[in-house]
Write a protein that holds these residues in place. Structure first.
Motif, PDB file in Angstrom:
ATOM      1  N   LEU A  96      32.611  35.008  40.227  1.00 39.47           N
ATOM      2  CA  LEU A  96      34.001  34.604  40.412  1.00 39.47           C
ATOM      3  C   LEU A  96      34.070  33.146  40.853  1.00 39.47           C
ATOM      4  O   LEU A  96      34.957  32.394  40.423  1.00 39.47           O
ATOM      5  CB  LEU A  96      34.685  35.506  41.443  1.00 39.47           C
ATOM      6  N   GLU A  97      33.152  32.735  41.700  1.00 40.14           N
ATOM      7  CA  GLU A  97      33.148  31.342  42.153  1.00 40.14           C
ATOM      8  C   GLU A  97      33.028  30.392  40.973  1.00 40.14           C
ATOM      9  O   GLU A  97      33.769  29.408  40.862  1.00 40.14           O
ATOM     10  CB  GLU A  97      32.003  31.100  43.138  1.00 40.14           C
ATOM     11  N   ASP A  98      32.084  30.672  40.064  1.00 47.88           N
ATOM     12  CA  ASP A  98      31.915  29.814  38.892  1.00 47.88           C
ATOM     13  C   ASP A  98      33.141  29.865  37.991  1.00 47.88           C
ATOM     14  O   ASP A  98      33.579  28.845  37.449  1.00 47.88           O
ATOM     15  CB  ASP A  98      30.684  30.235  38.105  1.00 47.88           C
ATOM     16  N   TYR A  99      33.676  31.073  37.802  1.00 47.67           N
ATOM     17  CA  TYR A  99      34.849  31.202  36.944  1.00 47.67           C
ATOM     18  C   TYR A  99      36.003  30.358  37.479  1.00 47.67           C
ATOM     19  O   TYR A  99      36.648  29.605  36.732  1.00 47.67           O
ATOM     20  CB  TYR A  99      35.263  32.667  36.844  1.00 47.67           C
ATOM     21  N   LEU A 100      36.265  30.464  38.783  1.00 45.40           N
ATOM     22  CA  LEU A 100      37.380  29.715  39.357  1.00 45.40           C
ATOM     23  C   LEU A 100      37.103  28.214  39.386  1.00 45.40           C
ATOM     24  O   LEU A 100      38.040  27.407  39.308  1.00 45.40           O
ATOM     25  CB  LEU A 100      37.688  30.226  40.765  1.00 45.40           C
ATOM     26  N   ALA A 101      35.834  27.837  39.494  1.00 42.07           N
ATOM     27  CA  ALA A 101      35.499  26.414  39.463  1.00 42.07           C
ATOM     28  C   ALA A 101      35.938  25.787  38.140  1.00 42.07           C
ATOM     29  O   ALA A 101      36.301  24.606  38.085  1.00 42.07           O
ATOM     30  CB  ALA A 101      33.996  26.221  39.661  1.00 42.07           C
ATOM     31  N   ILE A 102      35.913  26.581  37.081  1.00 45.20           N
ATOM     32  CA  ILE A 102      36.334  26.101  35.765  1.00 45.20           C
ATOM     33  C   ILE A 102      37.821  26.356  35.548  1.00 45.20           C
ATOM     34  O   ILE A 102      38.570  25.472  35.140  1.00 45.20           O
ATOM     35  CB  ILE A 102      35.497  26.785  34.666  1.00 45.20           C
ATOM     36  N   GLY A 268      30.958  38.896  49.700  1.00 51.02           N
ATOM     37  CA  GLY A 268      30.846  37.753  50.599  1.00 51.02           C
ATOM     38  C   GLY A 268      31.852  36.658  50.342  1.00 51.02           C
ATOM     39  O   GLY A 268      31.934  35.691  51.110  1.00 51.02           O
ATOM     40  N   GLY A 269      32.626  36.785  49.259  1.00 48.55           N
ATOM     41  CA  GLY A 269      33.598  35.759  48.918  1.00 48.55           C
ATOM     42  C   GLY A 269      34.986  36.086  49.414  1.00 48.55           C
ATOM     43  O   GLY A 269      35.184  37.007  50.211  1.00 48.55           O
TER      44      GLY A 269
END
Length: 376
Positions: A96-102, A268-269
């Protein structure tokens, strides 16, 4: 929670992943048909030709005229790259972190605010008519086609017929092909201009043909439901109509980041509190990550800041800040990662392998704390 390309579905074209250091291979170019990759151009295939001949009879039985069939299949053919992309969808995964970064990158937020300002009148009118928040409509536009910059230029008839012939999801794509032919027969767009993603998703809001048939709107009143035009009005209205008819509740937010939320897609997110409108967004694309991306991008377009909670280190023990530093230092050493966004993808992995080979290290392409330390 890992997010794969099958879950992303139609939203992947607009994410523009090839534009970042964590890039996945792009499915289409934006330079017109002549600029398409070689594997997205028709190649001879006698079995495909035989399938099309048989399909013509099935299409005629469903009311598709011979004139429409002749026009639609003129110049089309089997696209090997479409099959390759369809079969390889599950090979790539993103947190999810990578997805939202984009999906909610600074560039996408800035462009979204500018696009909202340009089309404020239309978006506000659509909010009044359909009850869907104007920022949500704009965010879907941003995720689906980067605010119209990446609408796709793969011929839809070739793409859907190739996938129907291939057979892995043959019935589904034959339905899409029939629906695409009805679009041509209805006069909404000439067959030669019916383009989209490699999987047949079309226009500013990346509607598949059956969704277009059911939900597309002629907002401009010109007699055509034109979601391909440089004017995005019909497409934005179609997205709003889609959400409204799938149960959107006027005046209800999608949700929000909340430490007490029960939805935590990445262990953890951040946690999120969601509403019924979150579930309506998932009708557009059945993914928690997509719905969070739309909701958070809408909030950012409206002036909100980034998420407050942080994400934990990844499986390699690196935080996003570590990954950005790794990319910056590789590029500074002459091993270009094509950007520094903290998303580890093919460009970064290629740069890592080149650096490792240059230094006499084991060539793995895998980021690590040890690798990062060697670049200090």
């Amino acid at each position: 929670m890992q997010i794969n390309r099958r879950i992303f579905g139609l939203g992947f074209l607009g994410l523009g992943l090839a534009g970042c250091s964590g890039a996945l291979p792009r499915s289409v170019t934006t330079n017109g048909p002549a600029g398409l990759p070689a594997d997205l151009r028709p190649v001879p295939n006698s079995a495909y030709d035989a399938w099309v001949s048989a399909f013509r009879g099935r299409a005629a039985a469903q009311g598709i005229s011979q004139g429409t069939l002749a026009a639609a299949f003129r110049g089309t053919g089997y696209l090997p790259g479409v099959v390759t992309r369809d079969r390889n969808q599950t090979e790539f995964s993103r947190s999810l972190e990578d997805y939202l970064a984009i999906a909610t990158s600074d560039e996408r937020v800035q462009k979204g605010r500018a696009a909202f300002a340009r089309h404020r009148g239309t978006l506000t009118a659509l909010q009044d008519r359909y009850g869907v928040d104007a920022q949500i409509i704009c965010a879907i536009w941003g995720l689906e086609s980067f605010y119209g910059e990446r609408r796709g230029d793969v011929p839809v008839i070739s793409a859907t017929s190739t996938l129907a012939f291939d057979g892995r999801r043959g019935q589904f794509f034959e339905q899409q092909l029939i629906a695409a032919l009805r679009i041509v027969q209805n006069g909404d767009i000439p067959a030669s201009q019916l383009t989209g993603s490699w999987a047949g998703a079309m226009g500013h809001t990346q509607f598949i043909p059956t969704s277009y048939q059911q939900f597309a709107v002629d907002y401009t009143g010109d007699g055509r439901r034109d979601i391909w035009s440089d004017d995005p009005s019909d497409a934005l209205a179609s997205a709003a109509a889609y959400l409204q008819r799938n149960g959107w509740t006027r005046g209800l937010e999608w949700g929000s980041e909340s430490p007490d939320g029960t939805l935590q897609p990445q262990p953890g997110g951040p946690r999120f509190r969601t509403t019924s409108n979150f579930r309506v967004i998932k009708r557009y694309n059945n993914s928690d990550a997509y719905a969070i991306g739309v909701g958070h991008l809408a909030d950012r377009i409206g002036g909100a800041g980034p998420l407050r909670a942080s994400f934990p280190p990844d499986a390699n023990g690196l935080t996003k800040a570590d990954r950005i530093t790794l990319q910056q230092r590789l590029t500074a050493r002459g091993f270009d990662t094509q950007g520094a966004d903290g998303v580890i993808g093919s460009n970064t992995e290629t740069a890592i392998r080149a650096y490792q080979a240059n230094r006499g290290m084991a060539v793995t392409g895998t980021p690590s704390q040890t690798l990062l330390q060697s670049l200090r």
